[in-house]
Motif scaffolding. Structure first.
Motif, short mmCIF file in Angstrom:
data_model
loop_
_atom_site.label_atom_id
_atom_site.label_comp_id
_atom_site.label_asym_id
_atom_site.label_seq_id
_atom_site.Cartn_x
_atom_site.Cartn_y
_atom_site.Cartn_z
N UNK A 114 0.82 -1.21 0.00
CA UNK A 114 0.00 0.00 0.00
C UNK A 114 0.86 1.26 0.00
N UNK A 115 2.02 1.21 0.64
CA UNK A 115 2.89 2.39 0.67
C UNK A 115 3.30 2.80 -0.74
N UNK A 116 3.43 1.83 -1.64
CA UNK A 116 3.93 2.13 -2.98
C UNK A 116 2.84 2.66 -3.89
N UNK A 119 3.38 8.08 -4.98
CA UNK A 119 4.51 8.31 -5.89
C UNK A 119 5.83 8.60 -5.19
N UNK A 120 5.81 9.34 -4.08
CA UNK A 120 7.07 9.69 -3.42
C UNK A 120 7.80 8.44 -2.94
N UNK A 121 7.05 7.46 -2.45
CA UNK A 121 7.68 6.22 -1.98
C UNK A 121 8.25 5.45 -3.16
N UNK A 122 7.49 5.36 -4.24
CA UNK A 122 7.98 4.66 -5.43
C UNK A 122 9.28 5.27 -5.95
N UNK A 123 9.29 6.59 -6.04
CA UNK A 123 10.47 7.24 -6.61
C UNK A 123 11.67 7.15 -5.67
N UNK A 124 11.45 7.23 -4.37
CA UNK A 124 12.56 7.04 -3.43
C UNK A 124 13.10 5.61 -3.51
N UNK A 238 4.05 1.14 -13.98
CA UNK A 238 5.28 0.50 -14.45
C UNK A 238 6.00 1.39 -15.47
N UNK A 239 5.25 1.98 -16.36
CA UNK A 239 5.85 2.89 -17.35
C UNK A 239 6.52 4.07 -16.64
#
Length: 312
Positions: A114-116, A119-124, A238-239
């Motif tokens: 859920x954290x992902x 966007x900020x978590x994904x990019x970090x 994913x993109x």
């Protein structure tokens, strides 16, 4: 969860831990206490307090994990992650037990899928993965092909379950291997185990990477592909993540990712059939492996499979 003092361990897991704690030179004579840390499907995890010192984290290798994990290589990868700025401080290593002792990340927690969604978590997370992938090469090179072929032999050796469509899956695997090798591999340090719980988050969404037991030099694109497997991202996300990691999205990178996603799920499904036979942990490995295959099959059967192979 309450603490257990050294010498009070009752079950087999606690007694195994205490035997290891007694062999840590820095803790000789110190009052020790510990408690279990949830998470992980290969080992038992522990938080340990030694006297008035800061808490530490360690894991006790589970039975049969030596079939998959080279502990010295894992320790090297942990050190590499620490050096690149996205790992955890490694305080000690007991090579005879294969046990690493880490600083305990009090201000961090294990992430969830859920954290992902943020966007900020994904990019970090992508920045952390890229930093580790760009680190100096590891001693151990073990590609996704090495892993799958090793596991197939191990399933046979332990009498593990084999899916009814195994022949088809292995034909697709052979096609993917031939195409990827023909295109050339970009071998870099990879975690090879990017499930959500191996990304630690603090209150500001800073990311630390943990658990490098399966780390090796492997095809760079596999790292993101396996992460996508674990996260079940939408095609749009994913993109976005491919562009964040590579600086661009191209049909070739997309094709490489899709093929490696299928191989990643095949690898972990096969691993699960071995663990079902050898592990003593209370975990439904058969269900886990079945779920992994249910994700791999749509990719292996996908009408774009031949086109993806040509694009590699």
């Amino acid at each position: 969860m309450s603490w257990t003092r050294m010498g009070e361990g009752r079950g087999a897991a606690e007694q195994a831990l205490e035997a290891i704690l007694a062999r840590v030179p820095a803790w000789a004579g110190a009052p020790l206490r510990y408690r279990a840390v949830s998470g992980g499907i290969s080992n038992t995890n522990w938080r340990v307090q030694a006297g008035e010192g800061t808490d530490v984290f360690l894991k006790v290798p589970g039975r049969g994990t030596e079939m998959f994990i080279t502990r010295d290589a894992a320790h090297e990868a942990s050190r590499r992650a620490e050096a690149c700025g996205f790992g955890v401080a490694v305080l000690d290593y007991l090579p005879e037990d294969g046990v690493e002792i880490f600083a305990f990340l009090d201000d961090f927690r294990a992430s969830s899928n859920l954290d992902f969604l943020r966007p900020v978590v994904r990019h970090n997370a992508v920045r952390a993965l890229r930093a580790f992938n760009d680190a100096p090469a590891l001693t151990l090179t073990k590609t996704i092909f090495d892993m799958i072929e090793e596991h197939v032999g191990q399933v046979e050796a332990v009498g593990g379950r084999v899916p009814p469509d195994s022949a088809f899956l292995m034909r697709r695997y052979g096609q993917a291997k031939a195409a990827l090798l023909a295109s050339g591999l970009d071998l870099v340090p990879c975690m090879n185990d990017t499930l959500a719980g191996n990304f630690m988050l603090d209150g500001q969404d800073h990311v630390r990477l943990v658990d490098f037991e399966y780390a090796s030099n492997n095809e760079r694109a596999y790292e993101l592909a396996l992460w996508f497997d674990e996260m079940a991202f939408s095609a749009e996300v994913e993109r976005e993540m491919i562009a964040a990691y590579w600086g661009r999205w191209t049909p070739q990178i997309h094709a490489r990712t899709e093929v490696l996603k299928a191989l990643g799920d095949l690898k972990w499904a096969t691993w699960a059939m071995i663990q079902e036979r050898v592990s003593t942990l209370d975990f439904d490995y058969y269900k886990y492996g079945t779920w992994k295959l249910s994700r791999a099959r749509p990719l292996f059967h996908h009408p774009d499979w031949p086109r993806w192979l040509r694009l590699l």
